[in-house]
Scaffold this active site. Structure first.
Site, PDB file in Angstrom:
ATOM      1  N   GLY A 199      24.963  44.911  41.834  1.00  0.00           N
ATOM      2  CA  GLY A 199      25.834  45.440  42.886  1.00  0.00           C
ATOM      3  C   GLY A 199      25.902  44.603  44.149  1.00  0.00           C
ATOM      4  O   GLY A 199      26.170  45.131  45.229  1.00  0.00           O
ATOM      5  N   THR A 200      25.707  43.270  44.023  1.00  0.00           N
ATOM      6  CA  THR A 200      25.805  42.468  45.258  1.00  0.00           C
ATOM      7  C   THR A 200      27.248  42.408  45.761  1.00  0.00           C
ATOM      8  O   THR A 200      27.480  42.321  46.964  1.00  0.00           O
ATOM      9  CB  THR A 200      25.270  41.034  45.059  1.00  0.00           C
ATOM     10  N   ASN A 201      28.201  42.466  44.856  1.00  0.00           N
ATOM     11  CA  ASN A 201      29.611  42.510  45.304  1.00  0.00           C
ATOM     12  C   ASN A 201      29.919  43.846  45.977  1.00  0.00           C
ATOM     13  O   ASN A 201      30.638  43.885  46.977  1.00  0.00           O
ATOM     14  CB  ASN A 201      30.557  42.253  44.132  1.00  0.00           C
TER      15      ASN A 201
ATOM     16  N   ASN B  24      39.793  43.143  39.832  1.00  0.00           N
ATOM     17  CA  ASN B  24      38.543  42.693  39.221  1.00  0.00           C
ATOM     18  C   ASN B  24      38.107  41.382  39.862  1.00  0.00           C
ATOM     19  O   ASN B  24      38.944  40.554  40.211  1.00  0.00           O
ATOM     20  CB  ASN B  24      38.785  42.466  37.713  1.00  0.00           C
TER      21      ASN B  24
ATOM     22  N   HIS C  74      36.187  37.970  38.986  1.00  0.00           N
ATOM     23  CA  HIS C  74      35.720  37.195  37.838  1.00  0.00           C
ATOM     24  C   HIS C  74      35.091  35.898  38.350  1.00  0.00           C
ATOM     25  O   HIS C  74      35.673  35.222  39.204  1.00  0.00           O
ATOM     26  CB  HIS C  74      36.887  36.889  36.888  1.00  0.00           C
TER      27      HIS C  74
HETATM   28  C1  GAR Z   1      29.442  38.989  39.321  1.00  0.00           C
HETATM   29  O1  GAR Z   1      29.115  37.636  39.262  1.00  0.00           O
HETATM   30  C2  GAR Z   1      30.857  39.219  38.785  1.00  0.00           C
HETATM   31  O2  GAR Z   1      31.731  38.169  39.111  1.00  0.00           O
HETATM   32  C3  GAR Z   1      30.605  39.279  37.304  1.00  0.00           C
HETATM   33  O3  GAR Z   1      29.419  40.051  37.200  1.00  0.00           O
HETATM   34  C4  GAR Z   1      28.597  39.810  38.351  1.00  0.00           C
HETATM   35  C5  GAR Z   1      28.149  41.132  38.940  1.00  0.00           C
HETATM   36  O4  GAR Z   1      27.210  40.952  39.965  1.00  0.00           O
HETATM   37  N1  GAR Z   1      31.713  39.853  36.618  1.00  0.00           N
HETATM   38  C6  GAR Z   1      32.146  39.433  35.422  1.00  0.00           C
HETATM   39  O5  GAR Z   1      31.627  38.543  34.797  1.00  0.00           O
HETATM   40  C7  GAR Z   1      33.394  40.149  34.896  1.00  0.00           C
HETATM   41  N2  GAR Z   1      33.961  39.445  33.784  1.00  0.00           N
HETATM   42  P1  GAR Z   1      26.847  42.087  41.023  1.00  0.00           P
HETATM   43  O6  GAR Z   1      26.523  43.363  40.230  1.00  0.00           O
HETATM   44  O7  GAR Z   1      25.632  41.573  41.752  1.00  0.00           O
HETATM   45  O8  GAR Z   1      28.030  42.291  41.937  1.00  0.00           O
END
Ligand code: GAR
Length: 207
Positions: A12-14, A108, A110
């Site tokens: 969940g850093t995003n 989304n 990516h």
């Molecule tokens: C992120 O790097 C995002 O871009 C990727 O999953 C990670 C989630 O990190 N998403 C994908 O690969 C979608 N195809 P987070 O939970 O720390 O935000």
């Protein structure tokens, strides 16, 4: 005020980047009304709770068929009634019914410069492993609207990040997150909240 639901599967850093941008006042016309995870152990759920955001878990594993899950998932989202759905590392395929119900209202993040290293099988660390195996010199991230294909919807924002000698997939992933994802995802929400993103066919225009 744009009501945003954020969907997550992991750290969940995003999600945190979005929360921080709302709390700092950088994003002014949007609020997160709920966080949905398919994984009860996702740290993202803790992040939501710490900031007083309702967090729920709904997993395909708890249903006897994908169709049953899809129906319950759509029902849950309809109950919350978002204006925008943000997929922030959400690793469940969005049901076609949901995509049709929220046209150009699902975005989304990516972790590559689409159309490189995207589509079925490209998620998380796998994207960075493939980029390094190909020897690319520039990596990056993309925010796009979700259509019925995989990573094929209109592109809203992209940001490039350099690949350095000695990068491992983990090091590159971290740089792409810090320098690209955590910036362009909140920015895309801000632009949408300000009504500055217009979609024509498969092209998103930002004004
Ligand atoms: C992120 O790097 C995002 O871009 C990727 O999953 C990670 C989630 O990190 N998403 C994908 O690969 C979608 N195809 P987070 O939970 O720390 O935000």
């Amino acid at each position: 005020m744009l009501n945003v639901v954020v969907m997550v599967s992991g750290g969940g850093t995003n999600l945190q980047a979005i929360i921080d941008n709302i709390e700092s006042g950088q994003i002014r016309n949007a609020r997160i009304t709920a966080v949905i995870s398919n994984n009860a152990n996702a740290y993202a759920l803790e992040r939501a709770k710490k900031h007083g955001i309702p967090a729920v878990c709904i997993s395909p594993k708890d249903f006897s068929s994908r169709q049953e899950f899809n129906e319950a998932f759509l029902e849950k989202v309809e109950e919350i009634g978002p204006d925008l759905i943000v997929l922030a590392g959400f690793l469940v395929v969005i049901p076609p019914e949901m995509i049709r119900r929220y046209p150009n209202q699902i975005i989304n993040i990516h972790p590559s410069l689409i159309p490189s290293f995207c589509g079925t099988g490209y998620y998380g660390l796998k994207v960075h492993e493939a980029a390094l195996a190909r020897g690319v010199k520039v990596a990056g991230a993309t925010v796009h609207f979700v259509d019925e294909g995989t990573d094929t919807g209109p592109i809203i924002l992209q940001k490039a990040v350099e690949v350095r000698n000695g990068d491992t997939p983990e090091i590159l992933q971290r740089r792409v997150m810090e320098e690209a994802e955590w910036q362009i995802l909140p920015r895309a929400i801000e632009l949408i909240a300000e009504g500055r993103v217009k979609v024509t066919g498969n092209i998103a225009e930002v004004s």
